[in-house]
Scaffold this motif. Structure first.
Motif, mmCIF file in Angstrom:
data_model
loop_
_atom_site.group_PDB
_atom_site.id
_atom_site.type_symbol
_atom_site.label_atom_id
_atom_site.label_comp_id
_atom_site.label_asym_id
_atom_site.label_seq_id
_atom_site.Cartn_x
_atom_site.Cartn_y
_atom_site.Cartn_z
ATOM 1 N N PRO A 212 45.103 2.779 -24.798
ATOM 2 C CA PRO A 212 45.247 2.151 -23.408
ATOM 3 C C PRO A 212 43.856 0.977 -23.568
ATOM 4 O O PRO A 212 42.801 1.507 -23.638
ATOM 5 C CB PRO A 212 44.747 3.239 -22.564
ATOM 6 N N HIS A 213 44.303 -0.218 -23.545
ATOM 7 C CA HIS A 213 43.396 -1.281 -23.850
ATOM 8 C C HIS A 213 43.002 -2.092 -22.488
ATOM 9 O O HIS A 213 42.001 -2.710 -22.742
ATOM 10 C CB HIS A 213 44.419 -2.215 -24.845
ATOM 11 N N GLY A 214 43.964 -2.003 -21.489
ATOM 12 C CA GLY A 214 43.364 -2.585 -20.220
ATOM 13 C C GLY A 214 43.833 -1.921 -19.186
ATOM 14 O O GLY A 214 44.918 -1.047 -19.126
ATOM 15 N N ILE A 215 43.156 -2.309 -17.890
ATOM 16 C CA ILE A 215 43.706 -1.130 -16.952
ATOM 17 C C ILE A 215 43.416 -2.221 -15.517
ATOM 18 O O ILE A 215 42.449 -2.940 -15.548
ATOM 19 C CB ILE A 215 42.717 0.051 -16.825
ATOM 20 N N SER A 216 44.226 -2.023 -14.369
ATOM 21 C CA SER A 216 44.009 -2.535 -13.165
ATOM 22 C C SER A 216 44.801 -1.975 -12.249
ATOM 23 O O SER A 216 45.440 -0.941 -12.395
ATOM 24 C CB SER A 216 44.983 -4.017 -13.576
ATOM 25 N N LEU A 217 44.322 -2.372 -10.934
ATOM 26 C CA LEU A 217 44.899 -1.628 -9.685
ATOM 27 C C LEU A 217 45.586 -2.543 -8.796
ATOM 28 O O LEU A 217 45.438 -3.762 -8.683
ATOM 29 C CB LEU A 217 43.649 -1.077 -9.070
ATOM 30 N N ASP A 218 46.690 -2.201 -8.228
ATOM 31 C CA ASP A 218 47.274 -2.935 -7.093
ATOM 32 C C ASP A 218 46.598 -2.535 -5.884
ATOM 33 O O ASP A 218 45.703 -1.939 -5.562
ATOM 34 C CB ASP A 218 48.735 -2.537 -7.170
ATOM 35 N N THR A 259 46.933 -7.530 -15.349
ATOM 36 C CA THR A 259 45.982 -7.710 -14.237
ATOM 37 C C THR A 259 47.045 -7.790 -12.912
ATOM 38 O O THR A 259 48.092 -8.110 -13.155
ATOM 39 C CB THR A 259 45.013 -8.647 -14.348
ATOM 40 N N ASN A 260 46.687 -7.377 -11.984
ATOM 41 C CA ASN A 260 47.307 -7.724 -10.559
ATOM 42 C C ASN A 260 46.811 -8.963 -9.657
ATOM 43 O O ASN A 260 45.503 -8.852 -9.617
ATOM 44 C CB ASN A 260 47.139 -6.333 -9.780
ATOM 45 N N ASP A 261 47.818 -9.566 -9.231
ATOM 46 C CA ASP A 261 47.350 -10.370 -8.189
ATOM 47 C C ASP A 261 47.834 -10.006 -6.944
ATOM 48 O O ASP A 261 48.886 -10.107 -6.538
ATOM 49 C CB ASP A 261 48.203 -11.852 -8.374
ATOM 50 N N THR A 262 46.504 -9.174 -6.167
ATOM 51 C CA THR A 262 47.236 -8.696 -5.221
ATOM 52 C C THR A 262 47.473 -9.053 -4.015
ATOM 53 O O THR A 262 48.087 -8.803 -3.024
ATOM 54 C CB THR A 262 45.911 -7.658 -4.676
ATOM 55 N N ALA A 263 47.033 -10.607 -3.739
ATOM 56 C CA ALA A 263 47.340 -11.500 -2.900
ATOM 57 C C ALA A 263 48.768 -11.815 -2.867
ATOM 58 O O ALA A 263 49.424 -11.797 -2.009
ATOM 59 C CB ALA A 263 46.426 -12.494 -2.821
ATOM 60 N N LYS A 264 49.476 -12.028 -3.908
ATOM 61 C CA LYS A 264 50.665 -12.728 -4.175
ATOM 62 C C LYS A 264 51.661 -11.546 -4.671
ATOM 63 O O LYS A 264 52.738 -11.742 -4.855
ATOM 64 C CB LYS A 264 50.733 -13.636 -5.205
ATOM 65 N N HIS A 265 51.093 -10.443 -4.961
ATOM 66 C CA HIS A 265 51.765 -9.000 -5.296
ATOM 67 C C HIS A 265 52.565 -9.607 -6.567
ATOM 68 O O HIS A 265 53.593 -9.235 -6.816
ATOM 69 C CB HIS A 265 52.866 -8.668 -4.316
ATOM 70 N N LYS A 266 51.879 -9.956 -7.602
ATOM 71 C CA LYS A 266 52.437 -10.154 -8.922
ATOM 72 C C LYS A 266 51.517 -9.411 -10.110
ATOM 73 O O LYS A 266 50.462 -8.999 -9.697
ATOM 74 C CB LYS A 266 52.260 -11.874 -9.144
ATOM 75 N N LEU A 267 52.322 -9.201 -10.934
ATOM 76 C CA LEU A 267 51.860 -8.593 -12.154
ATOM 77 C C LEU A 267 51.670 -9.455 -13.555
ATOM 78 O O LEU A 267 52.778 -9.942 -13.762
ATOM 79 C CB LEU A 267 52.476 -7.147 -12.480
ATOM 80 N N HIS A 310 43.319 -11.729 -25.383
ATOM 81 C CA HIS A 310 42.748 -10.453 -25.330
ATOM 82 C C HIS A 310 42.679 -9.877 -23.767
ATOM 83 O O HIS A 310 42.807 -8.630 -23.591
ATOM 84 C CB HIS A 310 41.380 -10.256 -26.093
ATOM 85 N N ASP A 311 42.246 -10.582 -23.157
ATOM 86 C CA ASP A 311 42.292 -10.462 -21.597
ATOM 87 C C ASP A 311 42.750 -11.727 -20.795
ATOM 88 O O ASP A 311 42.842 -12.601 -21.158
ATOM 89 C CB ASP A 311 40.841 -10.149 -21.292
ATOM 90 N N VAL A 312 42.981 -11.155 -19.404
ATOM 91 C CA VAL A 312 43.712 -12.178 -18.633
ATOM 92 C C VAL A 312 43.216 -11.840 -16.997
ATOM 93 O O VAL A 312 42.775 -10.910 -16.564
ATOM 94 C CB VAL A 312 45.253 -12.035 -18.712
ATOM 95 N N ALA A 313 42.684 -13.203 -16.339
ATOM 96 C CA ALA A 313 42.645 -12.802 -15.005
ATOM 97 C C ALA A 313 43.073 -13.882 -14.298
ATOM 98 O O ALA A 313 43.704 -14.927 -14.956
ATOM 99 C CB ALA A 313 40.935 -13.053 -15.005
ATOM 100 N N ILE A 314 43.291 -13.871 -12.821
ATOM 101 C CA ILE A 314 43.982 -14.979 -12.253
ATOM 102 C C ILE A 314 43.227 -15.239 -10.806
ATOM 103 O O ILE A 314 42.882 -14.364 -10.142
ATOM 104 C CB ILE A 314 45.549 -14.462 -11.739
ATOM 105 N N ASP A 315 42.943 -16.566 -10.451
ATOM 106 C CA ASP A 315 42.007 -16.790 -9.354
ATOM 107 C C ASP A 315 42.989 -16.869 -8.195
ATOM 108 O O ASP A 315 44.346 -16.674 -8.271
ATOM 109 C CB ASP A 315 41.385 -18.094 -9.715
ATOM 110 N N ASP A 316 42.329 -17.120 -7.034
ATOM 111 C CA ASP A 316 42.870 -17.371 -5.663
ATOM 112 C C ASP A 316 43.906 -18.485 -5.490
ATOM 113 O O ASP A 316 44.626 -18.750 -4.454
ATOM 114 C CB ASP A 316 42.129 -17.338 -4.619
#
Length: 347
Positions: A212-218, A259-267, A310-316
């Motif tokens: 298990p290499h990465g973890i995120s929440l919706d 990672t989850n984009d909780t504002a846009k409900h995208k994965l 290796h890792d990913v993030a998304i802004d607003d």
């Protein structure tokens, strides 16, 4: 069309072509067009000073002001057994998302082998160190607030980790640790760091992991785990009950991060594919709110080594940032819209 643009998934494009008249059909005088979202690579980002040695950028997070935080290894290489010495350079960078310039840097003499980074809703910085077998929580400016795990001692009980990889923080400030290379489990702690429960073991069945290499929440608090070597993402309830898996990802290789984009409900997921010991390419996968694959971009540097995300993030603004540990750089993909005609995209 620029090679830096992501090509929309084929089924969506086919559907558009069916709905619109063909380019060779003269009956329609007015060209029919639609728009599709895509991404283009932002060149010359980030802008780092010449004296900044950016090592493997293994962790990426974004705070509420949309600053980009990067956890990197400076000059340190992954060589086992790990050294005992701490990295003497700053390992945490705070970047301006527009210019990519460094706004702040800290983390020298604290870490041996940096791995995951998460920014919580209070702008605290969480990181994991696989060589120290520890999880750390810092204030935004680098003051240590919490430390879990026993330094340099691996274990599988409530007090130890075995090469932990990432952290995800819930709305009530409780948090989950993907514990990782050695234990193949997810551990939940209270906001104060009290052990609550865990789940998982090595395997490929639902609820089992192979790194298990990465973890995120919706937005509902459900837990998403990048099950790296099983080539899938699994989702669970906040209590660890299995919900579903994205198990059709094997042809795209190992899944490094989610990672989850909780504002846009995208994965958003990233993967890489190897052939022998050679990394062939990495992929960026974006699923929409109905779990349909919306974007799939594979990257291979022309005339150079393949990327290894290796890792990913998304802004607003839905810009996506990935850490490439082969070329030791951060890639920023800016969201754009481009026109689509009956026969495909027209730039």
């Amino acid at each position: 069309m620029s090679k830096q643009l992501i090509v929309k998934i084929g089924t969506s494009l086919a559907a558009l072509c069916i709905l619109m008249s063909g380019c060779n059909t003269p009956a329609k005088k007015d060209k029919q067009e639609a728009t599709m979202p895509g991404y283009e690579l932002v060149n010359n980002w980030p802008q780092l000073p010449a004296n900044c040695v950016l090592g493997n950028p293994t962790g990426i997070g974004i705070d509420s002001e949309q600053h980009i935080f990067v956890f990197h290894r400076a000059y340190r290489k992954w060589i086992e057994p790990f050294t005992d010495s701490l990295i003497t350079e700053n390992t945490v960078l705070k970047l301006d998302r527009n210019s990519g310039k460094i706004l702040d840097a800290w983390g020298a003499h604290l870490f041996i082998m940096p791995h995951g980074l998460t920014v919580d809703q209070d702008n605290n910085i969480w990181v994991t160190d696989v060589a120290l077998h520890q999880v750390f929580k810092f204030s935004p400016n680098g003051k240590l607030l919490l430390k879990l795990g026993v330094e340099k001692i691996a274990g599988d009980d409530s007090l130890h980790f075995n090469l932990p990889t990432d952290v995800a923080v819930a709305a009530d400030r409780s948090f989950y640790v993907s514990d990782g290379y050695g234990n193949n489990r997810v551990v939940k702690f209270s906001a104060s760091g009290k052990y609550l429960f865990e789940w998982g073991k090595k395997g490929n069945k639902p609820g089992e992991f192979n790194l298990p290499h990465g973890i995120s929440l919706d937005s509902a608090g459900n837990v998403y785990v990048a099950d790296r070597e099983n080539g899938r993402v699994q989702s669970f309830s906040p209590e660890g009950k299995f919900i579903k898996e994205w198990d059709h990802l094997h042809d795209r290789g190992a899944i490094y991060s989610v990672t989850n984009d909780t504002a846009k409900h995208k994965l958003i997921m990233i993967s890489y594919l190897t052939m022998g010991d050679t990394v062939k390419f990495s992929s960026l996968l974006v699923y929409n709110s109905v779990n349909r694959l919306e974007i799939h971009k594979s990257t291979l540097r022309k005339g150079g080594p393949a990327c290894r995300y290796h890792d990913v993030a998304i802004d607003d603004e839905e810009n996506i940032y990935v850490g490439d540990i082969t070329n030791n750089t951060i890639q920023k993909f800016k969201k754009v819209k481009w026109k689509v005609t009956a026969c495909g995209p027209e730039i």
